[in-house]
Design a protein around this motif. Structure first.
Motif, PDB file in Angstrom:
ATOM      1  N   ASP A  65       0.808  -1.214   0.000  1.00 38.46           N
ATOM      2  CA  ASP A  65       0.000   0.000   0.000  1.00 38.46           C
ATOM      3  C   ASP A  65       0.847   1.272   0.000  1.00 38.46           C
ATOM      4  O   ASP A  65       0.426   2.305  -0.540  1.00 38.46           O
ATOM      5  N   LYS A  66       2.058   1.205   0.565  1.00 34.32           N
ATOM      6  CA  LYS A  66       2.940   2.375   0.561  1.00 34.32           C
ATOM      7  C   LYS A  66       3.634   2.535  -0.789  1.00 34.32           C
ATOM      8  O   LYS A  66       3.863   3.655  -1.248  1.00 34.32           O
ATOM      9  N   LEU A  67       3.971   1.428  -1.415  1.00 39.35           N
ATOM     10  CA  LEU A  67       4.638   1.491  -2.712  1.00 39.35           C
ATOM     11  C   LEU A  67       3.733   2.090  -3.786  1.00 39.35           C
ATOM     12  O   LEU A  67       4.164   2.929  -4.573  1.00 39.35           O
ATOM     13  N   VAL A  68       2.472   1.661  -3.828  1.00 37.08           N
ATOM     14  CA  VAL A  68       1.583   2.132  -4.896  1.00 37.08           C
ATOM     15  C   VAL A  68       1.176   3.593  -4.719  1.00 37.08           C
ATOM     16  O   VAL A  68       0.582   4.181  -5.622  1.00 37.08           O
ATOM     17  N   LYS A  69       1.513   4.177  -3.574  1.00 35.98           N
ATOM     18  CA  LYS A  69       1.255   5.608  -3.388  1.00 35.98           C
ATOM     19  C   LYS A  69       2.310   6.464  -4.090  1.00 35.98           C
ATOM     20  O   LYS A  69       2.132   7.662  -4.269  1.00 35.98           O
ATOM     21  N   ILE A  70       3.427   5.834  -4.461  1.00 35.98           N
ATOM     22  CA  ILE A  70       4.490   6.543  -5.168  1.00 35.98           C
ATOM     23  C   ILE A  70       4.105   6.668  -6.637  1.00 35.98           C
ATOM     24  O   ILE A  70       3.782   5.666  -7.293  1.00 35.98           O
ATOM     25  N   LYS A  71       4.127   7.883  -7.141  1.00 34.63           N
ATOM     26  CA  LYS A  71       3.765   8.104  -8.542  1.00 34.63           C
ATOM     27  C   LYS A  71       4.714   7.337  -9.454  1.00 34.63           C
ATOM     28  O   LYS A  71       5.928   7.435  -9.318  1.00 34.63           O
ATOM     29  N   GLY A  72       4.132   6.562 -10.372  1.00 31.02           N
ATOM     30  CA  GLY A  72       4.945   5.797 -11.300  1.00 31.02           C
ATOM     31  C   GLY A  72       5.046   4.325 -10.942  1.00 31.02           C
ATOM     32  O   GLY A  72       5.582   3.532 -11.716  1.00 31.02           O
TER      33      GLY A  72
END
Length: 213
Positions: A65-72
């Motif tokens: 969930d934290k990774l997919v918050k990063i644009k790209g």
């Protein structure tokens, strides 16, 4: 144009890895290779820097969930990163020789601050070298459901000589509950029958641990 495309081809991460070997690359460059390419407004370099920041904060397990918050970073990239780090971690711990319980504690840092109870089993060979570490169950805030068959099924598959089990206490208490003591007793008894010794059962919190006797 992407920052990587501005770099001479010979100096790009992939080409440098092939020409000079993995040791020549920085952590940032290694992440750039896994990511592949960026998106508009977020280059592979920028994405890698944000991931590296998460890792430098101690989040080596990198939650989805934290990774997919990063644009790209989409689902495919996030799962590829998680899988890459997980397999590296598993190979890193395999063959570690356990001489005392203190050798195991660092391997449990991933569950020490979880908000739910995680029950983990570590299998060892006849020389006390770690074969595998697995999460057996994830419970509630107050209890973790675990059955000896789930624990020992993996130990039998691994042809383990012994096991070490551990679970976290989200509330921070190191006091074993009645259920903790009963589970330890059942696992020890089953281990005797199977010829796979239960060496220790640990309770871990964010800053300490205790061995259930």
């Amino acid at each position: 144009m992407s920052p990587i495309l501005k770099i001479a081809k010979v100096d790009r991460p992939r080409e440098r890895l092939i020409a000079k070997g993995r040791e020549a690359l920085s952590e940032l460059e290694l992440l750039q290779i896994i990511i592949g390419s960026g998106v508009k407004g977020a280059s592979a370099t920028k994405i890698a820097q944000q991931i590296l920041t998460l890792m430098e904060q101690g989040q080596t397990t990198l939650e989805f969930d934290k990774l997919v918050k990063i644009k790209g970073i989409n689902t495919a990239t996030a799962t590829r990163l998680i899988a890459s780090l997980e397999i590296a971690k598993r190979f890193a711990i395999s063959n570690i020789k356990v001489k005392s319980v203190e050798d195991v504690v660092p391997l449990l840092s991933g569950i020490s601050n979880k908000k739910q109870e995680h029950f983990v089993a570590i299998t060892l060979d006849g020389s006390n070298r770690i074969i595998q570490k697995r999460t057996i169950s994830i419970g509630t805030l107050s209890a973790s459901l675990v059955h000896p068959r789930e624990v020992y099924a993996n130990a039998i598959t691994d042809r383990a000589a012994s096991i070490i089990v551990a679970h976290n206490h989200p509330g921070g208490s190191l006091e074993p509950s009645k259920a903790d003591t009963e589970v330890t007793k059942r696992l020890r008894e089953c281990g005797v029958l199977l010829g796979i010794r239960l060496l220790d059962h640990l309770i871990v919190t964010y800053d300490d641990y205790v061995v259930i006797t």
